[in-house]
Scaffold this active site. Sequence first.
Site, PDB file in Angstrom:
ATOM      1  N   LYS A  52     -13.018   1.134 -14.360  1.00 60.04           N
ATOM      2  CA  LYS A  52     -13.395  -0.205 -13.880  1.00 60.04           C
ATOM      3  C   LYS A  52     -13.845  -1.097 -15.038  1.00 60.04           C
ATOM      4  CE  LYS A  52     -12.323   0.153  -9.568  1.00 60.04           C
ATOM      5  NZ  LYS A  52     -11.157  -0.600  -9.056  1.00 60.04           N
ATOM      6  N   TYR A  92     -14.080   6.994 -13.243  1.00 61.24           N
ATOM      7  CA  TYR A  92     -13.928   5.789 -12.414  1.00 61.24           C
ATOM      8  C   TYR A  92     -14.655   4.601 -13.048  1.00 61.24           C
ATOM      9  CZ  TYR A  92     -14.517   2.756  -8.266  1.00 61.24           C
ATOM     10  OH  TYR A  92     -14.530   1.696  -7.390  1.00 61.24           O
ATOM     11  N   ASP A 121       0.869  -1.191   0.000  1.00 57.24           N
ATOM     12  CA  ASP A 121       0.000   0.000   0.000  1.00 57.24           C
ATOM     13  C   ASP A 121       0.905   1.239   0.000  1.00 57.24           C
ATOM     14  OD1 ASP A 121      -3.253   0.166   0.934  1.00 57.24           O
ATOM     15  OD2 ASP A 121      -2.138   2.054   1.047  1.00 57.24           O
ATOM     16  N   ASP A 147       3.487   1.968  -4.425  1.00 55.77           N
ATOM     17  CA  ASP A 147       2.521   2.706  -5.242  1.00 55.77           C
ATOM     18  C   ASP A 147       2.333   1.906  -6.525  1.00 55.77           C
ATOM     19  OD1 ASP A 147       1.227   4.380  -7.040  1.00 55.77           O
ATOM     20  OD2 ASP A 147       2.320   6.173  -6.406  1.00 55.77           O
ATOM     21  N   VAL A 148       1.130   1.390  -6.751  1.00 50.83           N
ATOM     22  CA  VAL A 148       0.914   0.490  -7.899  1.00 50.83           C
ATOM     23  C   VAL A 148       1.033   1.192  -9.250  1.00 50.83           C
ATOM     24  CG1 VAL A 148      -0.517  -1.183  -6.653  1.00 50.83           C
ATOM     25  CG2 VAL A 148      -1.615   0.770  -7.810  1.00 50.83           C
ATOM     26  N   THR A 185     -16.412   0.993   3.386  1.00 52.76           N
ATOM     27  CA  THR A 185     -14.964   1.017   3.606  1.00 52.76           C
ATOM     28  C   THR A 185     -14.569   2.480   3.807  1.00 52.76           C
ATOM     29  OG1 THR A 185     -14.470   1.396   1.283  1.00 52.76           O
ATOM     30  CG2 THR A 185     -14.679  -0.909   1.973  1.00 52.76           C
TER      31      THR A 185
HETATM   32  N1  NAD Z   1     -16.001   0.534  -1.462  1.00 55.46           N
HETATM   33  C1  NAD Z   1     -16.811   0.301  -2.487  1.00 55.46           C
HETATM   34  O1  NAD Z   1     -18.020   0.506  -2.390  1.00 55.46           O
HETATM   35  C2  NAD Z   1     -16.256  -0.255  -3.779  1.00 55.46           C
HETATM   36  C3  NAD Z   1     -17.177  -0.744  -4.704  1.00 55.46           C
HETATM   37  C4  NAD Z   1     -16.697  -1.323  -5.875  1.00 55.46           C
HETATM   38  C5  NAD Z   1     -15.333  -1.413  -6.101  1.00 55.46           C
HETATM   39  N2  NAD Z   1     -14.461  -0.905  -5.183  1.00 55.46           N
HETATM   40  C6  NAD Z   1     -13.044  -1.070  -5.461  1.00 55.46           C
HETATM   41  O2  NAD Z   1     -12.502  -1.951  -4.501  1.00 55.46           O
HETATM   42  C7  NAD Z   1     -11.136  -1.638  -4.242  1.00 55.46           C
HETATM   43  C8  NAD Z   1     -10.931  -1.390  -2.759  1.00 55.46           C
HETATM   44  O3  NAD Z   1     -11.789  -0.320  -2.378  1.00 55.46           O
HETATM   45  P1  NAD Z   1     -11.992   0.109  -0.857  1.00 55.46           P
HETATM   46  O4  NAD Z   1     -13.364   0.687  -0.773  1.00 55.46           O
HETATM   47  O5  NAD Z   1     -11.606  -0.995   0.052  1.00 55.46           O
HETATM   48  O6  NAD Z   1     -10.977   1.325  -0.797  1.00 55.46           O
HETATM   49  P2  NAD Z   1     -10.212   2.039   0.417  1.00 55.46           P
HETATM   50  O7  NAD Z   1     -10.072   3.466   0.027  1.00 55.46           O
HETATM   51  O8  NAD Z   1     -10.885   1.724   1.701  1.00 55.46           O
HETATM   52  O9  NAD Z   1      -8.801   1.334   0.348  1.00 55.46           O
HETATM   53  C9  NAD Z   1      -8.019   1.472  -0.807  1.00 55.46           C
HETATM   54  C10 NAD Z   1      -6.582   1.277  -0.447  1.00 55.46           C
HETATM   55  O10 NAD Z   1      -5.806   1.483  -1.632  1.00 55.46           O
HETATM   56  C11 NAD Z   1      -4.681   2.256  -1.283  1.00 55.46           C
HETATM   57  N3  NAD Z   1      -4.163   2.961  -2.448  1.00 55.46           N
HETATM   58  C12 NAD Z   1      -4.667   4.068  -3.038  1.00 55.46           C
HETATM   59  N4  NAD Z   1      -3.868   4.438  -4.056  1.00 55.46           N
HETATM   60  C13 NAD Z   1      -2.853   3.541  -4.123  1.00 55.46           C
HETATM   61  C14 NAD Z   1      -1.729   3.386  -4.958  1.00 55.46           C
HETATM   62  N5  NAD Z   1      -1.449   4.258  -5.931  1.00 55.46           N
HETATM   63  N6  NAD Z   1      -0.905   2.332  -4.748  1.00 55.46           N
HETATM   64  C15 NAD Z   1      -1.161   1.453  -3.746  1.00 55.46           C
HETATM   65  N7  NAD Z   1      -2.197   1.561  -2.903  1.00 55.46           N
HETATM   66  C16 NAD Z   1      -3.038   2.601  -3.101  1.00 55.46           C
HETATM   67  C17 NAD Z   1      -5.160   3.187  -0.180  1.00 55.46           C
HETATM   68  O11 NAD Z   1      -4.083   3.707   0.585  1.00 55.46           O
HETATM   69  C18 NAD Z   1      -6.076   2.258   0.610  1.00 55.46           C
HETATM   70  O12 NAD Z   1      -5.381   1.568   1.616  1.00 55.46           O
HETATM   71  C19 NAD Z   1     -10.814  -0.426  -5.112  1.00 55.46           C
HETATM   72  O13 NAD Z   1     -10.235  -0.863  -6.333  1.00 55.46           O
HETATM   73  C20 NAD Z   1     -12.191   0.174  -5.358  1.00 55.46           C
HETATM   74  O14 NAD Z   1     -12.222   0.930  -6.540  1.00 55.46           O
HETATM   75  C21 NAD Z   1     -14.900  -0.322  -4.027  1.00 55.46           C
END
Ligand code: NAD
Length: 261
Positions: free
Chosen positions: A165, A161, A42, A68-69, A196
């Site tokens: 996706k 976004y 992360d 950082d991905v 989250t």
């Molecule tokens: N929460 C939702 O409702 C939801 C719904 C559909 C899809 N998603 C997807 O699920 C995944 C996780 O979402 P979440 O809600 O748990 O998010 P979150 O924001 O709670 O956690 C995301 C994590 O990614 C890390 N991050 C951000 N940029 C980064 C980078 N450049 N390199 C490495 N790490 C990085 C952040 O520090 C964080 O720890 C994401 O891909 C999001 O788009 C989320």
Amino acid sequence: MSTLTAGRVAGKVAIVTGAAMGMGRASAELLAREGAAVVLTDIDAPEGAAAADAIRAAGGRADFRLLDVSDEAAVAAVWSDVVAEHGRIDILVNCAGVIGPDKPTHEITEAEWDALFAIDVKGVLWGTKHAVPYMIEQGGGSIVNFSSIYGLLGNDEFSAYHVAKGAVTMQTRQDAATYGRHGIRVNSVHPSTVLTPLVEGIAADYPGGIAAYEAVNTTHQSLRRLGRPEEVAYGVLYLASDEASWVTGVALPIDGGYTAR
Ligand SMILES: NC(=O)c1ccc[n+]([C@@H]2O[C@H](COP(=O)([O-])OP(=O)(O)OC[C@H]3O[C@@H](n4cnc5c(N)ncnc54)[C@H](O)[C@@H]3O)[C@@H](O)[C@H]2O)c1
């Protein structure tokens, strides 16, 4: 009947991106609980290290790497370190993601689009690109990508976004079609709204707060509540494990029935 092991992913080495919080953290915790050695990565070092500490305190195997991905060279270096230390990469969970600005297509700037795609689309690309050679060499592996219901459907918010996706959905299918001959499976999960830190940030600013946000956001779901991170992590665990040994190229909605309606 296959032989039962100590855990559903016992003995496997897993990398999870975006593992400091939210669904990445829940996935890392569950994979570790089911026997994998998990490398959490992360950009948030304090939270990421704390997540790995918590897994170890609960008896699991985990460590944290700052990553950082969107930085291809850094992804390649961390994957190389993981293989040097653990010998292989069995499971890659490409979870890191950001939501970006809530703008329609005609208002988005090039800088906003590029910043979002650098993480949400290229992050999946770099993770996959640099794991695949190790997986080919070892004769297989499982990659699980985080897309969204909005990688399958559109709506009137967060245009960039949702397009990003959609790219993840297609990257998944393309890679499943390409790498099956090497025993590499590639699948995606598609959550609707899950509570989250990402969503808490949006919901906090919503008129009426989180209750109003939940009511509006679950109108089109059969199960009318927000999801919990572990409910998505169980889907990740299944796709990552050998239980899904004949499953590839699947886009799995975990969405309270949103896409059923
Ligand atoms: N929460 C939702 O409702 C939801 C719904 C559909 C899809 N998603 C997807 O699920 C995944 C996780 O979402 P979440 O809600 O748990 O998010 P979150 O924001 O709670 O956690 C995301 C994590 O990614 C890390 N991050 C951000 N940029 C980064 C980078 N450049 N390199 C490495 N790490 C990085 C952040 O520090 C964080 O720890 C994401 O891909 C999001 O788009 C989320």
